[in-house]
Design an enzyme around this catalytic site. Sequence first.
Site, PDB file in Angstrom:
ATOM      1  N   HIS A 146      -6.610  -1.968  15.455  1.00 27.59           N
ATOM      2  CA  HIS A 146      -6.858  -0.991  13.838  1.00 27.59           C
ATOM      3  C   HIS A 146      -6.561  -2.007  12.793  1.00 27.59           C
ATOM      4  CE1 HIS A 146      -6.777   2.626  11.527  1.00 27.59           C
ATOM      5  NE2 HIS A 146      -5.766   1.748  10.550  1.00 27.59           N
ATOM      6  N   GLU A 147      -5.338  -2.745  12.757  1.00 23.75           N
ATOM      7  CA  GLU A 147      -5.063  -3.549  11.628  1.00 23.75           C
ATOM      8  C   GLU A 147      -5.987  -4.785  11.563  1.00 23.75           C
ATOM      9  OE1 GLU A 147      -3.280  -1.932   9.776  1.00 23.75           O
ATOM     10  OE2 GLU A 147      -2.325  -0.838  10.980  1.00 23.75           O
ATOM     11  N   GLU A 162       0.989  -1.049  -0.004  1.00 24.73           N
ATOM     12  CA  GLU A 162      -0.144   0.014  -0.079  1.00 24.73           C
ATOM     13  C   GLU A 162       0.753   1.252   0.013  1.00 24.73           C
ATOM     14  OE1 GLU A 162      -2.614   0.441   3.286  1.00 24.73           O
ATOM     15  OE2 GLU A 162      -3.648   2.146   2.193  1.00 24.73           O
ATOM     16  N   MET A 209       0.588  -2.667   8.570  1.00 24.63           N
ATOM     17  CA  MET A 209      -0.266  -2.843   7.332  1.00 24.63           C
ATOM     18  C   MET A 209      -1.154  -3.847   7.441  1.00 24.63           C
ATOM     19  SD  MET A 209      -0.723  -1.809   4.317  1.00 24.63           S
ATOM     20  CE  MET A 209      -2.115  -2.395   3.523  1.00 24.63           C
ATOM     21  N   GLU A 210      -2.386  -3.727   7.104  1.00 23.48           N
ATOM     22  CA  GLU A 210      -3.318  -4.808   7.396  1.00 23.48           C
ATOM     23  C   GLU A 210      -3.498  -6.045   6.254  1.00 23.48           C
ATOM     24  OE1 GLU A 210      -3.720  -1.461   6.372  1.00 23.48           O
ATOM     25  OE2 GLU A 210      -5.603  -1.416   4.771  1.00 23.48           O
ATOM     26  N   ASN A 211      -2.490  -6.346   5.572  1.00 26.19           N
ATOM     27  CA  ASN A 211      -2.557  -7.411   4.507  1.00 26.19           C
ATOM     28  C   ASN A 211      -3.325  -8.536   4.958  1.00 26.19           C
ATOM     29  OD1 ASN A 211      -0.032  -5.961   3.398  1.00 26.19           O
ATOM     30  ND2 ASN A 211       1.023  -6.820   5.139  1.00 26.19           N
TER      31      ASN A 211
END
Length: 886
Positions: free
Chosen positions: A309-310, A133, A275-277
């Site tokens: 959050h992620e 991202e 990062m939410e991968n």
Amino acid sequence: MKTDTPRPVRLADYRPTDYLIDTVDLDIALDPRATEVKSRLKVRPNPKSLAGRKSAEPRPLVLDGHRLTLVAIALEGKPLERKAYRLSRSGLTLIKPPKGPFRLDITTRISPETNKALTGLYLSRGVYCTQCEAEGFRRITYFLDRPDVLSVYTCRLIADRERVPILLSNGNLVERGTLDAKRHYARWNDPHPKPCYLFAAVGGDLGSIASSFKTMSGRTVDLAIYVERGKEARAAWAMDALKRSMAWDEKRFGREYDLDVFNIVAVSDFNMGAMENKGLNVFNDRLILASAETATDTMFEAIESVVAHEYFHNWTGNRITCRDWFQLCLKEGLTVYRDQEFSADERSAVVQRITDVRQLRTHQFPEDQGPMAHPVRPDSYIEINNFYTATVYEKGAEVVRMLATILGRDTFRAGLDLYFERHDGEACTIEDFLTCFTDVSGRDLKQFMLWYGQAGTPHVTARLSFDKRSKTATLDLEQQLAPTPGQPDKAPMHIPVRLGLIGSDGRDLALRPRQAESMSDDVVHLTSPRLSIVFDGIEERPVPSLLRGFSAPVTLDTDLSDKELAFLVANDSDPFNRWQAAYSYALGEIVRLARVIADGGRGTPGRGYVAALDAALADATTDWAFKAELLRLPSESDVAREMASNVDPGAIHSAHRLFARMIGRGLYDRLTLIHGDLASTRFATDAKSAGKRAARNAALGLIVARGKPEDLARAAEHYATATNMTDASAALSLLCDAGAREAPRALDHFRQRWQHDHLVIDTWFSVQALASGPDTLETVARLTEDPLFDVTSPNKVRALIGTFVGANPAQFNRPDGAGYRFLAEQVLIIQSFNPQIAARLLNAMRSWRALEPKRRKLAHKSLKRIEEATGLSKDVAEVVGRLIGT
Ligand code: ARG
Ligand code: ZN
């Protein structure tokens, strides 16, 4: 010489893609300098685009690619002739693709080791990891690198068995084995179609901790957190936070996790927080690793909230993603709202609200008031990475919160449920989102939509008048929204103002508004430029408590006297507004002092505030975490923002000191009592224990503000006896800030103890960057040469340079302009390898126009120097262009 400015991307130009990619099969052979990426794509024309029409001639397939070496390309298994495709700096174009669906095989070569931009595939302390991202996937292979292309991914990773034993990607592990004597492989499959920005791959020699979670429908999910070997124990808190997040999302929003595994990897070099991968979150290790000895309570809280959050992104971001990058707030604003609600439920709701509002005011308000102002949903950008801002994230969360306030909790929940049901598996827009709330509530949200489109912080003026004869109180409200770059004229917004009227006995009066249609419960809906509301049955002049819980992201102008503010501090039934009243009172005092000092006078602070604070600290009904918030004065940048123009950071610093010293002297006995009484031996991570430490450290800060040798000795003792990082770093910071005789010894001690821990040593850099002494800039410049510093590590840059330019306003804004020159130098160095981090550093200049004329001139000169440098990255070029206003 100016590089030619790249063309902006505009929301209005959005078009669906000509092609879709249904499946992506990757084969990645990891190697530091020559990683080979084989990608097999199943491509078909997009029925939603012109090219998808049966009759249409096939359109060229334009794939994004950046810094790739093309090794091979084949269509339907046959190598492509050189003239069948075009290569450029930005990608690969297949000139005349076949009519129907087709298979494309592309092999590229990349060099993770030399990738210091930290986007795409790179090496972080020997660990291969990815950050895609917003537009990093194009640095791995040629692709339609945009969020509205959803594909099912399989990924086979190949690496050296010994050096890279752990191989991870999204989804579920389907197969692993050995390839030859040296190499092994692992194949992962993610059944959920996703945009490429959610792809992730990791390879390394990592330690891990494992656990599991039973979901609401009874499935067992395997959880693991991978960290640097030897640091496994420090991941326990993050694991705990993950499980609580999973349970909370089920209970509060009915959201269940959807894969059999959930992995988190912590790496040292990372541009952002995390990062939410899908199924494989990648984190900056500072947001995973924590123990009492190494992390402050603030970091424990941050870890809890970012892990949440992620994780929450799995539904708000991954299952439902963004159609284009202009819609970034669709996932970020909503997910920040969700993580804030989580933290409020897990801890003290009011303290969480205070923390979030502080954050918004510190980072978002200046954005809105300066040249960087942009709407929550921007309508144009040059580099999307520049728009991961406080406006998109924090103001975006406030907008969602206002929606909940306006619709009420149940209707809001119903709208969100509809959103999940209607759009699962899709790439959406803000309009899609809001339509769900319109559909469940029957309300027209057109005016509300302005919160997404209009930049700037609305200014609300409120005046209350009382009429004894008619026994009425009239509240006159007015809203204004100043022009922002590109938006000269603004329409009135829908501003929900939650309020109460408080009688002399300290109790809320019953609200009987004549204009009942303008209110729901205790919320006034200010939708026009002006609104008057008459409240009946009021026997005596009440004190208004306005914008309770900070019900809208606005600035509020009231004419409350110091006496009325003190009354609210003592009596308001809304605890947020008790804090707010204390904050406004203190802010008013410091601003007054700063003006006197800037004019060459000598100010004397009033005593009323000390009495109000003293009473609030004595209140047995509030907890220590709340009292700690009362003990934290408005920051120097809060004062600068309040003054808005002709800002003299030196005068503000002096005023701030003077005010703190007055409190230190005036409340000395109570403060020493707090400092002494709250000393505890045993460390616990719960909010209550953390609140005590926060109050104790805040008290110590005000004691030290007196500046007596015995006070500094107390701080040195606090450092020497600290059993946890919260206390140690607080004391170290106070000693450094005061330039205390005890400081060098404490700093040496800290360095000796933590020099082998690349994470903890960041605190050593930060506390020195925060010092208010006149030679702090020289110290910071010298520390950039320290062997423990590394300019290619974003955490180091943030800890030292970022802290100095962003959180030490008096020294950064030195009257001789040396701070600006230093920043310009560093930005130019860093942007040559990491444009994102360089552009972010420039945030420190976002309020430069508000400075007094001398500093403003020097600031402008340094900005010009950056602008005129050769080889400027588009990240930095865009920010500096906006700052200067070209
Ligand atoms: N989506 C990430 C988050 O959870 C942030 C990623 C930012 N990446 C970037 N290149 N700007 O908020
Ligand atoms: Zn996010």
